[in-house]
Design an enzyme around this catalytic site. Structure first.
Site, PDB file in Angstrom:
ATOM      1  N   ARG A  27       1.150  -1.230  -0.027  1.00  0.00           N
ATOM      2  CA  ARG A  27      -0.007   0.625  -0.352  1.00  0.00           C
ATOM      3  C   ARG A  27       0.588   2.000  -0.250  1.00  0.00           C
ATOM      4  O   ARG A  27       0.308   2.431   0.523  1.00  0.00           O
ATOM      5  CB  ARG A  27      -0.908  -0.083   0.803  1.00  0.00           C
ATOM      6  CG  ARG A  27      -1.877  -1.048   1.310  1.00  0.00           C
ATOM      7  CD  ARG A  27      -3.182  -0.354   0.404  1.00  0.00           C
ATOM      8  NE  ARG A  27      -4.104  -1.483  -0.124  1.00  0.00           N
ATOM      9  CZ  ARG A  27      -4.698  -1.487   0.838  1.00  0.00           C
ATOM     10  NH1 ARG A  27      -5.119  -0.108   2.073  1.00  0.00           N
ATOM     11  NH2 ARG A  27      -6.263  -2.462   1.131  1.00  0.00           N
ATOM     12  N   ARG A  31      -3.227   6.978   1.284  1.00  0.00           N
ATOM     13  CA  ARG A  31      -3.387   8.475   1.562  1.00  0.00           C
ATOM     14  C   ARG A  31      -3.072   8.455   2.812  1.00  0.00           C
ATOM     15  O   ARG A  31      -3.102   9.680   3.083  1.00  0.00           O
ATOM     16  CB  ARG A  31      -5.186   7.853   2.499  1.00  0.00           C
ATOM     17  CG  ARG A  31      -6.401   7.776   1.601  1.00  0.00           C
ATOM     18  CD  ARG A  31      -7.009   6.966   2.226  1.00  0.00           C
ATOM     19  NE  ARG A  31      -7.271   5.427   2.746  1.00  0.00           N
ATOM     20  CZ  ARG A  31      -8.220   4.818   3.374  1.00  0.00           C
ATOM     21  NH1 ARG A  31      -9.346   5.377   3.754  1.00  0.00           N
ATOM     22  NH2 ARG A  31      -7.472   3.543   3.322  1.00  0.00           N
ATOM     23  N   ARG A  40      -6.395  11.939  -5.633  1.00  0.00           N
ATOM     24  CA  ARG A  40      -8.083  11.072  -5.494  1.00  0.00           C
ATOM     25  C   ARG A  40      -9.063  12.100  -5.556  1.00  0.00           C
ATOM     26  O   ARG A  40      -9.951  11.818  -5.886  1.00  0.00           O
ATOM     27  CB  ARG A  40      -7.759  10.391  -4.237  1.00  0.00           C
ATOM     28  CG  ARG A  40      -8.902   9.485  -4.097  1.00  0.00           C
ATOM     29  CD  ARG A  40      -9.140   8.854  -2.547  1.00  0.00           C
ATOM     30  NE  ARG A  40      -9.526   8.264  -2.080  1.00  0.00           N
ATOM     31  CZ  ARG A  40     -10.793   8.998  -1.798  1.00  0.00           C
ATOM     32  NH1 ARG A  40     -11.492   9.393  -2.014  1.00  0.00           N
ATOM     33  NH2 ARG A  40     -12.322   7.211  -1.167  1.00  0.00           N
ATOM     34  N   ASP A  77      -6.775  -2.570  -7.510  1.00  0.00           N
ATOM     35  CA  ASP A  77      -8.098  -3.028  -6.208  1.00  0.00           C
ATOM     36  C   ASP A  77      -7.859  -4.709  -6.548  1.00  0.00           C
ATOM     37  O   ASP A  77      -7.668  -4.579  -7.513  1.00  0.00           O
ATOM     38  CB  ASP A  77      -9.013  -1.988  -5.399  1.00  0.00           C
ATOM     39  CG  ASP A  77      -8.829  -2.460  -3.858  1.00  0.00           C
ATOM     40  OD1 ASP A  77      -8.864  -2.285  -3.363  1.00  0.00           O
ATOM     41  OD2 ASP A  77      -9.757  -3.431  -3.875  1.00  0.00           O
ATOM     42  N   TYR A 152     -14.895 -11.540  -0.380  1.00  0.00           N
ATOM     43  CA  TYR A 152     -16.065 -10.451  -0.340  1.00  0.00           C
ATOM     44  C   TYR A 152     -17.256 -10.342  -0.682  1.00  0.00           C
ATOM     45  O   TYR A 152     -18.286  -9.976  -0.667  1.00  0.00           O
ATOM     46  CB  TYR A 152     -14.762  -9.574  -0.671  1.00  0.00           C
ATOM     47  CG  TYR A 152     -14.305  -8.769  -0.187  1.00  0.00           C
ATOM     48  CD1 TYR A 152     -13.556  -7.365   0.445  1.00  0.00           C
ATOM     49  CD2 TYR A 152     -12.545  -9.445  -0.021  1.00  0.00           C
ATOM     50  CE1 TYR A 152     -12.703  -7.644   1.317  1.00  0.00           C
ATOM     51  CE2 TYR A 152     -11.407  -9.201   1.007  1.00  0.00           C
ATOM     52  CZ  TYR A 152     -11.414  -6.950   1.653  1.00  0.00           C
ATOM     53  OH  TYR A 152     -11.100  -6.560   2.290  1.00  0.00           O
TER      54      TYR A 152
HETATM   55  O1  CP3 Z   1      -0.095  -1.449  -2.331  1.00  0.00           O
HETATM   56  C1  CP3 Z   1      -0.733  -0.405  -3.089  1.00  0.00           C
HETATM   57  O2  CP3 Z   1       0.233   0.710  -2.995  1.00  0.00           O
HETATM   58  C2  CP3 Z   1      -0.995  -0.613  -4.694  1.00  0.00           C
HETATM   59  C3  CP3 Z   1      -2.670  -0.610  -4.640  1.00  0.00           C
HETATM   60  C4  CP3 Z   1      -3.522  -1.512  -4.152  1.00  0.00           C
HETATM   61  C5  CP3 Z   1      -4.899  -0.689  -2.812  1.00  0.00           C
HETATM   62  N1  CP3 Z   1      -5.621  -2.045  -2.796  1.00  0.00           N
HETATM   63  C6  CP3 Z   1      -4.748   0.464  -3.326  1.00  0.00           C
HETATM   64  C7  CP3 Z   1      -6.137   0.307  -2.140  1.00  0.00           C
HETATM   65  C8  CP3 Z   1      -3.931  -2.936  -3.645  1.00  0.00           C
HETATM   66  C9  CP3 Z   1      -2.197  -4.131  -3.728  1.00  0.00           C
HETATM   67  C10 CP3 Z   1      -4.827  -3.185  -2.947  1.00  0.00           C
HETATM   68  C11 CP3 Z   1      -4.700  -4.504  -2.085  1.00  0.00           C
HETATM   69  C12 CP3 Z   1      -6.351  -4.939  -1.828  1.00  0.00           C
HETATM   70  N2  CP3 Z   1      -7.712  -3.824  -1.721  1.00  0.00           N
HETATM   71  C13 CP3 Z   1      -6.410  -5.596  -0.670  1.00  0.00           C
HETATM   72  C14 CP3 Z   1      -5.567  -6.979  -0.277  1.00  0.00           C
HETATM   73  C15 CP3 Z   1      -3.735  -6.339   1.079  1.00  0.00           C
HETATM   74  C16 CP3 Z   1      -4.768  -6.391   2.395  1.00  0.00           C
HETATM   75  O3  CP3 Z   1      -4.776  -4.904   2.787  1.00  0.00           O
HETATM   76  O4  CP3 Z   1      -5.030  -7.410   2.518  1.00  0.00           O
HETATM   77  C17 CP3 Z   1      -7.336  -5.438   0.194  1.00  0.00           C
HETATM   78  C18 CP3 Z   1      -8.230  -6.763   1.082  1.00  0.00           C
HETATM   79  C19 CP3 Z   1      -8.986  -4.678  -0.952  1.00  0.00           C
HETATM   80  C20 CP3 Z   1      -9.817  -4.606  -0.351  1.00  0.00           C
HETATM   81  C21 CP3 Z   1      -9.793  -3.028   0.178  1.00  0.00           C
HETATM   82  N3  CP3 Z   1      -9.594  -1.639  -0.953  1.00  0.00           N
HETATM   83  C22 CP3 Z   1      -9.976  -2.148   1.097  1.00  0.00           C
HETATM   84  C23 CP3 Z   1     -10.591  -3.420   2.081  1.00  0.00           C
HETATM   85  C24 CP3 Z   1      -9.857  -1.204   1.291  1.00  0.00           C
HETATM   86  C25 CP3 Z   1     -10.465  -0.229   2.238  1.00  0.00           C
HETATM   87  C26 CP3 Z   1      -9.563   0.312   3.138  1.00  0.00           C
HETATM   88  C27 CP3 Z   1      -8.712   0.673   3.314  1.00  0.00           C
HETATM   89  O5  CP3 Z   1      -7.255   0.639   3.584  1.00  0.00           O
HETATM   90  O6  CP3 Z   1      -9.243   1.511   3.716  1.00  0.00           O
HETATM   91  C28 CP3 Z   1      -9.666  -0.369  -0.157  1.00  0.00           C
HETATM   92  C29 CP3 Z   1      -9.924   0.434   0.000  1.00  0.00           C
HETATM   93  C30 CP3 Z   1      -8.489   0.915  -0.813  1.00  0.00           C
HETATM   94  N4  CP3 Z   1      -7.204  -0.185  -1.872  1.00  0.00           N
HETATM   95  C31 CP3 Z   1      -7.357   2.189  -0.292  1.00  0.00           C
HETATM   96  C32 CP3 Z   1      -6.207   2.587  -1.695  1.00  0.00           C
HETATM   97  C33 CP3 Z   1      -5.334   3.006  -1.818  1.00  0.00           C
HETATM   98  C34 CP3 Z   1      -7.820   3.331   0.423  1.00  0.00           C
HETATM   99  C35 CP3 Z   1      -8.871   4.664  -0.799  1.00  0.00           C
HETATM  100  C36 CP3 Z   1      -9.339   5.407  -0.547  1.00  0.00           C
HETATM  101  O7  CP3 Z   1      -9.903   5.828   0.950  1.00  0.00           O
HETATM  102  O8  CP3 Z   1      -8.525   6.424  -1.223  1.00  0.00           O
END
Ligand code: CP3
Length: 353
Positions: A27, A31, A40, A77, A152
């Site tokens: 990640r 944010r 964003r 994602d 999910y």
């Molecule tokens: O790693 C990176 O920088 C690449 C981008 C990336 C995102 N999601 C961006 C994201 C990657 C590799 C993911 C994978 C992802 N997404 C996983 C597997 C990794 C892990 O965390 O276990 C999972 C379970 C998801 C599903 C997901 N997406 C969730 C549960 C959430 C909400 C939680 C949160 O952090 O807000 C997201 C949203 C998400 N995916 C954000 C980002 C940058 C935040 C979105 C925002 O508000 O801008």
């Protein structure tokens, strides 16, 4: 084919010596970075950001401009696959990602599309990113695992107990087997698409593998990931691509995971990395595994915590430094800078000949 200049991660993955332990951060585009929030906002929403290749590639390279990272990971994602298969992905700021109509039965599974062509926007984002990276560092492509995507798709969102999907494991395994089969196909095609577009490394996120008992983990999560790896090994484009497999909560199954055919295993922070190394041996890399909350410490405590992980791995060239899970939005970016610079400096002593 063009040659990537910083090969530390690629070298570690193929067992070659390196001068310092390579590092990237799960990640890393997100944010906690003010510039991410700005892009964003420009995109309008998280999903628009994912689906606009120019902006997705911009946020992919933002952390690279700030930090001495050894790889980029494409901004996207894991839930784009269910979206492409017909479960419309929604996102709300205070709620995270969710599906309004999660899967309840075999009929719902049968009506899912098995075609990932609509994920072309990810391939395009990769192409844009490769241009911006200019072969300085490798680019990681990724997907969720079949099991993690199933959770999910069946729960609708991350829930407290995951009771619905964990019950379906026992009371409707046919449904889950069918969904898994479809996901193996979609994920394999999607990863091949990413490699064709230019991804140099592929990672499978099994974020919820740790919810299962051992035999169900093997059946519903590990074996399907093995099938994906086999599909990749049987494809001209991906036959030699390094593959990283990350099961969160998988610390008790490392010997099984090490037989899956991956090149590296991601460790969450609950695992002792020196124990993990003894279990998996020298043929597989380990990636991880600093507790992400260590980044909320002082400069000194961050360095100390990172040193412990590096010392835990010890001498040898098969460690990729990372967190044990994604960086959270409240981290001060300067603290990440402290961490990365320290990993580079401190790890040198383990790589002298
Ligand atoms: O790693 C990176 O920088 C690449 C981008 C990336 C995102 N999601 C961006 C994201 C990657 C590799 C993911 C994978 C992802 N997404 C996983 C597997 C990794 C892990 O965390 O276990 C999972 C379970 C998801 C599903 C997901 N997406 C969730 C549960 C959430 C909400 C939680 C949160 O952090 O807000 C997201 C949203 C998400 N995916 C954000 C980002 C940058 C935040 C979105 C925002 O508000 O801008």
């Amino acid at each position: 084919m063009s040659v990537i200049k910083n090969r530390r991660i690629l070298d570690v993955l193929s067992g070659e010596p390196v001068d310092k332990t390579p590092v990237w951060i799960m990640r890393q585009a997100g944010r906690y970075l003010p510039e991410y929030k700005k892009t964003r906002a420009e995109a309008g929403s998280f999903l628009d950001l994912c689906k606009t290749p120019e902006l997705a590639s911009e946020v992919t390279v933002q952390p690279i401009r700030r930090f001495d990272l050894d790889a980029a990971i494409i901004f996207s994602d894991i839930l784009t696959i269910p979206d492409a298969m017909g479960l419309e992905l929604k996102f709300e700021d205070n709620r995270g990602p969710y599906f309004d109509n999660p899967l309840d039965n075999l009929n719902d599974v049968s009506s899912l599309s098995n075609n990932v062509n609509s994920l072309e926007y990810v391939a395009e984002a990769i192409i844009h990113t490769k241009t911006k990276l200019n072969n300085e560092i490798p680019l990681i492509g990724f997907s969720g695992s079949p099991w993690t995507l199933s959770t999910y798709m069946i729960e609708g969102a991350a829930t407290k107990e995951f009771r619905k999907v964990r019950s379906i494991v026992f009371n409707n395994p046919e449904m889950l087997n069918e969904l898994t089969k479809k996901l193996i196909k979609s994920i394999s095609e999607y990863l091949i698409m990413q490699a064709k577009a230019g991804a140099n490394i592929l990672m499978i996120f099994d974020s919820w593998g740790g919810l299962l008992n051992t035999n169900n983990y093997v059946h519903f999560s590990l074996n399907p990931m093995k099938e994906i790896i086999n599909n990749l090994r049987n494809n001209e484009v991906t036959k030699n691509i390094p593959i990283i497999l990350f099961t969160r909560g998988g610390g008790g199954w490392l010997n099984k995971i090490s037989e899956a055919g991956c090149n590296a295993i991601g460790l969450d922070w609950t695992v002792d990395i020196s124990d993990a190394r003894k279990i998996v041996g020298e043929n597989i890399c380990l990636q991880g595994n600093l507790d992400p909350c260590a980044l909320h410490g002082t400069e000194q405590s961050i360095k100390d915590a990172a040193s412990k992980v590096i010392d835990g791995y010890g001498f040898g060239h098969r460690h990729i430094f990372n967190l044990g899970h994604g960086i959270d939005q409240y981290v001060n970016p300067d603290n990440l800078g402290v961490l990365i610079d320290h990993v580079k400096e401190y790890s040198k002593k383990y790589h002298q000949n």
